[in-house]
Design an enzyme around this catalytic site. Structure first.
Site, PDB file in Angstrom:
ATOM      1  N   ASN A  22      50.568  34.437  53.117  1.00  0.00           N
ATOM      2  CA  ASN A  22      50.412  35.759  52.936  1.00  0.00           C
ATOM      3  C   ASN A  22      49.307  36.558  53.872  1.00  0.00           C
ATOM      4  OD1 ASN A  22      51.767  37.110  50.065  1.00  0.00           O
ATOM      5  ND2 ASN A  22      50.861  34.689  49.803  1.00  0.00           N
ATOM      6  N   MET A  97      41.734  29.778  46.474  1.00  0.00           N
ATOM      7  CA  MET A  97      41.504  29.184  45.018  1.00  0.00           C
ATOM      8  C   MET A  97      40.352  28.788  44.667  1.00  0.00           C
ATOM      9  SD  MET A  97      44.669  29.359  44.930  1.00  0.00           S
ATOM     10  CE  MET A  97      45.518  28.422  43.577  1.00  0.00           C
ATOM     11  N   ILE A  99      37.074  30.463  42.088  1.00  0.00           N
ATOM     12  CA  ILE A  99      36.759  31.630  41.031  1.00  0.00           C
ATOM     13  C   ILE A  99      35.426  32.000  41.658  1.00  0.00           C
ATOM     14  CG2 ILE A  99      35.654  32.055  38.886  1.00  0.00           C
ATOM     15  CD1 ILE A  99      38.002  30.127  37.763  1.00  0.00           C
ATOM     16  N   LEU A 100      35.251  33.705  41.751  1.00  0.00           N
ATOM     17  CA  LEU A 100      34.185  34.038  42.514  1.00  0.00           C
ATOM     18  C   LEU A 100      33.049  34.571  41.466  1.00  0.00           C
ATOM     19  CD1 LEU A 100      36.320  36.284  44.757  1.00  0.00           C
ATOM     20  CD2 LEU A 100      35.033  34.490  45.476  1.00  0.00           C
ATOM     21  N   HIS A 116      48.448  37.660  42.859  1.00  0.00           N
ATOM     22  CA  HIS A 116      48.734  36.527  41.821  1.00  0.00           C
ATOM     23  C   HIS A 116      50.059  36.200  41.765  1.00  0.00           C
ATOM     24  CE1 HIS A 116      47.265  33.933  38.393  1.00  0.00           C
ATOM     25  NE2 HIS A 116      48.471  34.487  37.916  1.00  0.00           N
TER      26      HIS A 116
HETATM   27  C1  GAR Z   1      50.371  32.598  46.663  1.00  0.00           C
HETATM   28  O1  GAR Z   1      51.582  32.246  46.184  1.00  0.00           O
HETATM   29  C2  GAR Z   1      49.387  33.074  45.874  1.00  0.00           C
HETATM   30  O2  GAR Z   1      50.021  34.332  45.109  1.00  0.00           O
HETATM   31  C3  GAR Z   1      48.853  32.152  45.236  1.00  0.00           C
HETATM   32  O3  GAR Z   1      48.654  31.134  46.130  1.00  0.00           O
HETATM   33  C4  GAR Z   1      49.683  31.223  47.077  1.00  0.00           C
HETATM   34  C5  GAR Z   1      49.142  31.125  48.271  1.00  0.00           C
HETATM   35  O4  GAR Z   1      50.059  30.874  49.537  1.00  0.00           O
HETATM   36  N1  GAR Z   1      47.570  32.526  44.567  1.00  0.00           N
HETATM   37  C6  GAR Z   1      46.983  32.079  43.207  1.00  0.00           C
HETATM   38  O5  GAR Z   1      47.485  31.186  42.770  1.00  0.00           O
HETATM   39  C7  GAR Z   1      45.739  32.720  43.018  1.00  0.00           C
HETATM   40  N2  GAR Z   1      45.245  32.367  41.861  1.00  0.00           N
HETATM   41  P1  GAR Z   1      49.757  31.210  51.064  1.00  0.00           P
HETATM   42  O6  GAR Z   1      48.392  30.490  51.156  1.00  0.00           O
HETATM   43  O7  GAR Z   1      50.899  30.683  51.738  1.00  0.00           O
HETATM   44  O8  GAR Z   1      49.573  32.665  50.960  1.00  0.00           O
END
Ligand code: GAR
Length: 325
Positions: A22, A97, A99-100, A116
Site C-alpha cells: 500500500n 500493525m 495499536i497507537l 483496514h
Molecule cells: C493491508 O491489507 C492492510 O489493509 C492491512 O495490512 C495489509 C498490509 O499490506 N492492515 C491491517 O490489517 C491493519 N489492521 P501491505 O504491507 O502490503 O500494504
C-alpha cells in the site's frame, strides 16, 4: 493572487510494518501529476520491513525503530518525533500493525488515516478475510478511515467492495483485497487532503455553522447560498461565494462595520480577506476559505459577528444570556 489550498502539497509520513505494497501504491500515485500529497518519510517498527528497502531505492527518507521492550506511548513518541522532523503534516498508516496510544492519536486528530481490510464497521481487528468467508458474506473489501483512539472506529472516508468467490481462501481473498486497496488508498487520501479546495465540502462546513445560529434560514441569493435571520423579511448576514465574478477565492461574504474596516482587513491580511465585487461597496468582506491553514474559529467569529449585525435584539440578547452559562 490568492493562495489556493491545492497549490502546496501536503507532506505525509507513511507508517508500515511489512511488505508495504500500500505504501508503494501511495508512493507511485504521489509521482503522478496533480497528486495533492508528497511523501516526507516512510517509517517502520520493523527494521527489516521490505517496504523500507523499496522506499529507500525510490529516494524517500526512511526511519525505523523496533518496539520490543518499549512502552507503547514511548515507541509512538519516537515514531512521531521522526515524522515531525521530516516535516510531516499527516500520518498515513499502511499495514502498520501496532495499536497507537490514545495521546498520540489525539494529538494527530483529523490528520491520521488508516486502511483496514474489511468493510467497516464489520470485522474490526485481525483475521478479517477469514471472518468474512466464515460468515458467508458475498463481499469483503477495504476501508480508508480516520484514526481515533477506539480501534478501527474513526469516520469512514471511502470503501471498496471485493466479491468473495466460491471456495475462496482467506489468502486468496486477501490478495484481491490488496489489489482493491492499491486503487482505493491513493484516491481516498487525495480527496481527503484536497477537501479544503472542494467547494461542496467547504459549503457543508459553512452551512452547518451558519444554521447553528438562532433563527437562521438558508435562501439562495442571485444563485449563491445565503443565510438570513429574522423570519420572512429577515436580513442576510452571510453568502457563500464559489469563485464568483472571476474571483479565485471560494469565500464566505460577511458584513464588517463598513468600508473602512473592510479596506483595512484586506490591506493587513490579503491572504485571508478580499474586497468582493458589488458587496464590497457596502462594507462586506470576503473571507477566503480555500487556503491552507484556514482557521475555522475565524469563520465562526465572522459568522456570529455578521449575524449580530442584522439579528433582532431579542435574539442577540438570547445568545448573550446563553454565553453567560
Ligand atoms: C493491508 O491489507 C492492510 O489493509 C492491512 O495490512 C495489509 C498490509 O499490506 N492492515 C491491517 O490489517 C491493519 N489492521 P501491505 O504491507 O502490503 O500494504
Amino acid at each position: 493572487m490568492l493562495p489556493d489550498a491545492a497549490a502546496a502539497k501536503a507532506r505525509i509520513a507513511i507508517f508500515i510494518s511489512g511488505g508495504g505494497t500500500n505504501m508503494a501504491a501511495l508512493l507511485y500515485a504521489s509521482r503522478l501529476s496533480d497528486c495533492p500529497y508528497e511523501i516526507a518519510l516512510v517509517a517502520s517498527n520493523r527494521p527489516d520491513a521490505a517496504g523500507l528497502t523499496l522506499a529507500e531505492a525510490e529516494g524517500i527518507a526512511t526511519f525505523s525503530h523496533p518496539h520490543l521492550g518499549m512502552e507503547r506511548a514511548d515507541h509512538d513518541a519516537v515514531m512521531e518525533h521522526a515524522a515531525r522532523d521530516a516535516g510531516a503534516e499527516y500520518i498515513v498508516l499502511a499495514g502498520y500493525m501496532r495499536i497507537l496510544s490514545e495521546e498520540f492519536v489525539t494529538r494527530w486528530a483529523g490528520r491520521i488515516v488508516n486502511i483496514h481490510p474489511s468493510l467497516l464497521p464489520k470485522y474490526k481487528g485481525l483475521d478479517t478475510h477469514a471472518r468474512a468467508i466464515a460468515a458467508g458474506d458475498s463481499h469483503g473489501g477495504a476501508t480508508v478511515h480516520l484514526v481515533t483512539p477506539e480501534l478501527d472506529s474513526g469516520a469512514i472516508l471511502q470503501q471498496l467492495k471485493v466479491a468473495i468467490l466460491p471456495g475462496d481462501t482467506a489468502h486468496a481473498l486477501a490478495e484481491r483485497v490488496k489489489l482493491a486497496e492499491h486503487q482505493l488508498y491513493p484516491r481516498a487520501l487525495a480527496s481527503y487532503l484536497s477537501r479544503g479546495s472542494d467547494p461542496e465540502w467547504l459549503l457543508e462546513q459553512v452551512r452547518r455553522r451558519a444554521m447553528a445560529l438562532p433563527e437562521v434560514e438558508e435562501r439562495p441569493s442571485h444563485g449563491a447560498p445565503g443565510w438570513r435571520v429574522g423570519g420572512k423579511s429577515g436580513k442576510y448576514f452571510a453568502y457563500f461565494s464559489d469563485r464568483h465574478h472571476g474571483e479565485e477565492a471560494i469565500a464566505l461574504l460577511v458584513k464588517t462595520s463598513g468600508v473602512d474596516e473592510m479596506t483595512s482587513l484586506v490591506e493587513s491580511d490579503p491572504a485571508s480577506f478580499y474586497r468582493p465585487a458589488f458587496y464590497g461597496a457596502s462594507g462586506w468582506v470576503g473571507l477566503v476559505l480555500n487556503r491552507r491553514e484556514l482557521d475555522w474559529a475565524q469563520v465562526d467569529y465572522w459568522l456570529e459577528r455578521s449575524w449580530r449585525a442584522v439579528a433582532p435584539k431579542r435574539l442577540t440578547r438570547l445568545i448573550d444570556v446563553a454565553k453567560e452559562f
